[in-house]
Write an enzyme that holds these catalytic residues in place. Structure first.
Site, short mmCIF file in Angstrom:
data_model
loop_
_atom_site.label_atom_id
_atom_site.label_comp_id
_atom_site.label_asym_id
_atom_site.label_seq_id
_atom_site.Cartn_x
_atom_site.Cartn_y
_atom_site.Cartn_z
NE ARG A 130 33.71 55.66 4.90
CZ ARG A 130 33.69 56.21 6.09
NH1 ARG A 130 32.95 55.40 6.79
NH2 ARG A 130 34.18 57.26 6.32
N GLY B 287 28.59 52.71 28.68
CA GLY B 287 29.34 53.39 27.50
C GLY B 287 29.38 54.68 27.29
C1 LIG Z 1 39.66 55.38 12.86
C2 LIG Z 1 38.01 55.84 12.68
C3 LIG Z 1 37.81 57.25 12.07
C4 LIG Z 1 36.42 57.48 12.10
N1 LIG Z 1 35.92 58.61 11.47
C5 LIG Z 1 34.63 58.97 11.51
C6 LIG Z 1 34.39 60.07 10.76
O1 LIG Z 1 35.30 60.93 10.37
N2 LIG Z 1 32.91 60.27 10.79
C7 LIG Z 1 31.96 59.44 11.13
O2 LIG Z 1 30.85 59.96 11.34
N3 LIG Z 1 32.40 58.28 11.89
C8 LIG Z 1 33.55 57.96 11.98
N4 LIG Z 1 34.00 56.89 12.39
C9 LIG Z 1 32.92 56.00 13.04
C10 LIG Z 1 32.78 56.60 14.37
O3 LIG Z 1 33.84 57.27 14.97
C11 LIG Z 1 32.17 55.71 15.48
O4 LIG Z 1 31.05 54.81 14.95
C12 LIG Z 1 31.44 56.31 16.69
O5 LIG Z 1 32.45 57.21 17.31
C13 LIG Z 1 31.00 55.15 17.78
O6 LIG Z 1 30.45 55.90 18.97
P1 LIG Z 1 29.93 54.96 19.99
O7 LIG Z 1 29.44 56.23 21.02
O8 LIG Z 1 28.60 54.51 19.54
O9 LIG Z 1 30.73 54.19 20.44
P2 LIG Z 1 32.33 54.29 21.06
O10 LIG Z 1 32.82 55.42 20.78
O11 LIG Z 1 32.88 53.24 20.73
O12 LIG Z 1 32.23 54.02 22.75
C14 LIG Z 1 31.92 53.17 23.40
C15 LIG Z 1 31.79 52.98 24.77
O13 LIG Z 1 31.40 51.88 25.34
C16 LIG Z 1 32.23 51.47 26.58
N5 LIG Z 1 32.01 50.01 26.52
C17 LIG Z 1 31.71 49.19 25.57
N6 LIG Z 1 31.53 47.89 26.08
C18 LIG Z 1 31.51 48.29 27.44
C19 LIG Z 1 31.14 47.01 28.40
N7 LIG Z 1 31.03 46.13 28.02
N8 LIG Z 1 31.12 47.85 29.49
C20 LIG Z 1 31.34 49.16 29.93
N9 LIG Z 1 31.49 49.86 28.68
C21 LIG Z 1 31.70 49.41 27.73
C22 LIG Z 1 33.32 51.95 26.27
O14 LIG Z 1 34.15 52.10 27.33
C23 LIG Z 1 33.27 53.40 25.46
O15 LIG Z 1 32.90 54.36 26.53
C24 LIG Z 1 35.39 56.44 12.49
C25 LIG Z 1 35.82 55.29 13.08
C26 LIG Z 1 37.19 54.75 13.33
C27 LIG Z 1 37.50 53.93 13.78
#
Ligand SMILES: Cc1cc2nc3c(=O)[nH]c(=O)nc-3n(C[C@H](O)[C@H](O)[C@H](O)COP(=O)(O)OP(=O)(O)OC[C@H]3O[C@@H](n4cnc5c(N)ncnc54)[C@H](O)[C@@H]3O)c2cc1C
Ligand code: SF4
Ligand code: FES
Lengths: 637, 249
Positions: free
Chosen positions: A330, A40
């Site tokens: 929220r 990820g």
């Molecule tokens: C519309 C929206 C608006 C938001 N606004 C805010 C905000 O204003 N402020 C805030 O703090 N948070 C906000 N959030 C929440 C926040 O964006 C997310 O919680 C955060 O970005 C998650 O980041 P992450 O790196 O954990 O995961 P993600 O960004 O979801 O990344 C997941 C990664 O894992 C990879 N992946 C997943 N499963 C697999 C697999 N099995 N094999 C290989 N690769 C895989 C994907 O390709 C990706 O690269 C928002 C969320 C949404 C939906």
């Protein structure tokens, strides 16, 4: 299973720095000898992979996207918190710690939350240095805004595209390391299983989505940064491909799954339009800074909003919560919107919406002022609904948005499987039962830039590793089981497109495991979900070839896992006989309709342990102790 | 609404590919272009046929995954929109729609409407960053940035890396994409130390990938879903000249 949170001793302000001091270090010249697998590359994974690569470890990074810049993090709109106190309004690390813990309804670890608040300032420094174009005021200094659940202005933002800019910053840092060959990036690879050798996480098995090949990779540690599981509900604000497969496979290999029922419903999304609808679009919560939420005082009022005079409007959040008003957290805002609609005060064609009105803000400032702050959000709303929010109030309704639950990790972000670490939304750690706005970006980057690089080093330096190759028995077994599953999916040859089955699961989840949960509803869900799952394995139709890009096969595998995880969410929700944060059990509320926690019985993390497909999972409990902040009724009045 | 779709089908990189015609009925005017394709794909699956492959993820115009030529226009009808933002109400009921992948040598077709855009990532790896070690950053407010510069940097940074600029350019030039990044960093004090190397390396990689030269056609700006302005190309050219000049001097 033993749950040891490994929280360091000492006063809360010193825990992290002392812990770092006592850690074992890997000598820089030895780091090249360790291989770290990062699955990820969203905010959490990209920041972790870039930092580890820069430190000198050999990093293998994986994503099902073609480019790290496409990760779901890109869609975050509103902002990121840090207690810089630039607004001089009394902010501090302690206040951010307090707000986050209280916002999470006292279901998170104090020590983790404090550390998050403590490192968050460095994130802003780091991002500014990377060239992230945060909003500035006319002096040239950084600007802030407020978000729900806080009375100070501590949210940094880049127009309505904060997630995009932060991810592009982390992506640039990662690109630099890929260019420098410290990180190797494997695109369009989906992790389908984890390989555990002698009790240690030693690698992953992935499917190459271009060619269908099943590939294995060996490492000394595995980091999952695979995001949240809100798509279990089918309709959510998540990107279409976001899924739970990586964490679910790890759960089945022995990692505990914590608090799965803590899901967040976001109050301000564009309401559902029709059956064709594939996802829900969020309107950033920052809009609640300047927009006022209301419904008509008369139920079933069909007049257009402009014809409803001021005196006949109910600004119910301002009425019920005079001090926080439209900026309540929220879960509170969502529940109240649902309640208003359930009582017949809803607006719009489906009556499942409330107004978010900017008329006063436009009058007070100007249209141009609103445009500068929220222009792209207003355009997006206009595109989707064909209504102009500058002249007609927006219609909004809650939607599933974020999952606080996730794989259980200790203070070092390590799961119950040694060598398996989890960062970002995929872990359960810091948000308790409810996440405050602008805190997920903060947590993802805190984990990736400032926590994991230390704790992972400590693990590597203090662990002995047997030499293992992809020919090891453990890898053979994992590969075979992945292949067997792909073959099984391709051979169901039923009649139903898998998306339809996903939609059925989503309906059950939203109806019985959504905003208002009851014992009867959850029991029903626990009966319905296995039925849908059985139907899936009998009647799903997966077409196409397994050896090229095959979106249907990808979806089928993910849905099969949602069908199991959905059941665990319902089970967890049923067992938690209290209301807290995003988990609202209708049986447990105060006379005013607020969530009623039961600290005596439920001040613990529920960590579920897999015991076999045919058996109910085992519940393990990590008690939560509060030494600094006394849990009280979470009041926003 | 109903539509006649002529969609490019290509099994893999080696398959020559061809157009196949499909009819779709009962499409809601509020559905997005991709939701219309979902309906088609659902029907294809039900018939046991291979659904049309296309990249997509966020479905709100920010991840840059989606992208196809619709009736000869990158991202279809409308300005400042990605394909996922396009709504069916923007087309006439009964209209014929020709749907093709991006056509550009550096973006080979992987399958149907899916193309390989990793060339963009390699340009970024060559120099699209500011080198700052994790933890080595100074206090964020230590260096003020004039608001006008910060705002213009943000305009440039809004690029979603979709590749519509390349697909709509008769020369398959990637200048708008590269310019957006170079311009963002050139406008910020943090971007100054590596200003020269950055532009040189990114342009070098761009040429290596086989993207064409810019002949001031400006189709890129017209089709860019984020409205990235060609003034950034002018800045890129200045940056490049400046770099060449300082190198020789
Ligand atoms: C519309 C929206 C608006 C938001 N606004 C805010 C905000 O204003 N402020 C805030 O703090 N948070 C906000 N959030 C929440 C926040 O964006 C997310 O919680 C955060 O970005 C998650 O980041 P992450 O790196 O954990 O995961 P993600 O960004 O979801 O990344 C997941 C990664 O894992 C990879 N992946 C997943 N499963 C697999 C697999 N099995 N094999 C290989 N690769 C895989 C994907 O390709 C990706 O690269 C928002 C969320 C949404 C939906
Ligand atoms: S410049 Fe515009 S068209 Fe080109 S990749 Fe960026 S967003 Fe897409
Ligand atoms: S699907 Fe993300 S930009 Fe269109």
């Amino acid at each position: 299973m033993v749950l040891n949170s490994n929280i360091p001793d000492g006063p809360i302000e010193k825990k992290w720095s002392e812990h770092r001091f006592h850690m074992k270090l890997v000598n820089p010249s030895n780091r090249r000898k360790y291989t770290v697998i990062v699955v990820g590359t969203g905010l959490a994974g990209a920041s972790a992979a870039a930092s580890l690569g820069e430190m000198g470890y050999k990093v293998l990074a994986f994503s099902y996207h073609e480019s790290p810049r496409r990760a779901h993090s890109i869609a975050a709109q509103g902002g990121i918190n840090a207690p810089k106190n630039y607004a001089n309004d009394g902010d501090s690390v302690y206040r951010l710690f307090y707000d986050t813990l209280k916002g999470g309804d006292y279901r998170a670890r104090e020590a983790n939350v404090y550390r998050l608040a403590e490192v968050s300032g460095s994130i802003i420094d780091q991002c500014v240095a990377q060239g992230v174009p945060f909003a500035r005021d006319y002096s040239g200094y950084l600007d802030n805004r407020s978000f729900g659940g806080a009375q100070v202005s501590r949210t940094f933002y880049a127009r309505g595209q904060t997630g995009q800019q932060l991810l592009l910053g982390a992506y640039a840092a990662l690109s630099r390391q890929i260019g420098a060959k410290t990180v190797q990036f494997f695109d369009r690879r989906e992790m389908l299983d984890l390989t555990v050798v002698d009790g240690q996480a030693r690698g992953i098995v992935v499917r190459n989505l271009r060619t269908g090949a099943v590939e294995s990779y060996v490492g000394d540690a595995v980091v999952l940064a695979t995001g949240g599981y809100a798509n279990t509900y089918y309709l959510s604000t998540m990107a279409k491909a976001s899924n739970a497969t990586a964490v679910w496979r790890a759960y089945k290999r022995g990692a505990a799954f914590a608090n799965p029922c803590f899901t967040q419903i976001h109050p301000t999304c564009i309401p559902v339009g029709g059956d064709y609808q594939s996802k829900l679009t969020l309107m950033s919560e920052s809009l609640r800074n300047d927009g006022r939420i209301w419904v008509p005082k008369k139920s079933g009022d069909t007049r257009s909003p402009s014809q409803i005079p001021e005196a006949e409007r109910d600004y119910y959040l301002e009425r019920l919560y005079p001090s926080f008003g439209n900026l309540v957290p929220r879960d509170v805002a969502s529940r109240r919107a649902k309640e208003m609609c359930d009582k017949g005060f809803g607006v719009g064609p489906t009556k499942m919406a409330v107004y978010l009105d900017f008329a006063d803000a436009i009058k007070r400032n100007s249209k141009a002022w609103i445009e500068e702050k929220y222009g792209n959000l207003f355009d997006m709303y206009h595109e989707i609904t064909a209504e102009d929010p500058y002249s007609v109030p927006m219609r909004i309704y809650p939607a599933v948005h974020y999952t606080m639950g996730g794989l259980w990790v200790d203070y070092n972000l390590m799961t119950t499987i040694p060598g398996l670490f989890v960062v970002g939304e995929a872990n359960f750690s810091d948000h308790g039962a409810n996440r405050l706005g602008a805190s997920a970006l903060m947590q993802g980057l805190a984990d990736g830039y400032f926590v994991l690089p230390y704790t992972l080093g400590n693990y590597l330096a203090s662990t002995k590793f047997a030499s293992v190759t992809v020919e090891h028995e453990g890898f053979r077994e994992t590969r075979a089981s992945v292949q067997e599953r792909v073959d099984r999916l391709m051979s169901i040859k039923g009649k139903k497109p898998v998306s339809e089955i996903h939609r059925e699961l989503g309906k059950v989840m939203w109806e019985y495991v959504g905003m208002g949960r009851t014992a009867a509803g959850l029991t029903k869900a626990l009966k319905l979900i296995p039925e849908i799952r059985e139907q899936f394995w009998k009647d799903a139709k997966v077409v196409g070839d397994p050896d090229t890009i095959n979106n249907e096969l990808e979806k089928a595998g993910r849905i099969a896992d949602f069908l199991e995880l959905g059941e665990l969410i319902a089970r967890d929700a049923l067992h938690r006989e209290e209301s807290c944060g995003g988990h609202f059990r209708e049986e447990h509320q105060t006379p005013e309709g607020e969530a009623k926690r039961n600290d005596k019985k439920f001040a613990y993390v529920a960590a579920w342990e897999y015991t076999g497909d045919a058996r109910t999972p085992k519940l393990n409990k990590e008690p939560l102790k509060f030494e600094y902040v006394k849990p009280s009724e979470r009041s926003y009045k | 609404m109903k539509f006649t779709l002529k969609i490019w089908r290509q099994k893999n990189q080696n398959d020559p590919g061809r157009f196949v015609t499909y009819e779709v009925n009962n499409i809601s005017a509020d559905a997005s272009f991709l939701e219309m394709l979902d309906v088609l794909n659902n029907e294809l699956v039900q018939k046991g046929e291979d659904p049309v492959a296309f990249d997509h993820d966020c479905r709100e115009g920010i991840c840059g995954s989606c992208g196809m030529m619709i009736n000869g226009r990158a991202h279809g009808e409308g300005r400042s929109m990605a394909t996922c933002d396009v709504r069916m109400r923007m087309y006439k009921d009964g209209e014929d729609l020709v749907v093709e992948p991006w056509r550009a040598k550096p973006f080979p077709v992987v399958k149907d409407l899916v193309v390989d855009r990793r060339a963009f990532d390699r340009i970024m790896q060559a120099g699209g960053f500011i080198s700052v070690k994790t933890g080595a950053a100074p206090e964020a407010n230590a260096v003020p940035v004039p608001k006008a510069n910060a705002d213009e940097a943000m305009d440039a940074a809004a690029c979603i890396g979709c590749g519509a600029c390349v697909a709509s350019c008769p020369n398959s030039s990637a200048m708008l994409f590269v310019a957006a990044k170079v311009s963002q960093f050139a406008l910020l004090p943090q971007g100054q130390p590596e200003r020269r190397e950055r532009v040189e390396r990114m342009i070098e990689q761009m040429d290596k990938e086989g993207f064409g030269a810019c002949s001031n056609n400006y189709a890129c700006e017209a089709e860019c879903p984020k409205g990235i302005s060609v003034t950034h190309i002018a800045r890129l050219n200045r940056e490049f000249l400046r770099a060449e000049f300082t190198e020789k001097a």
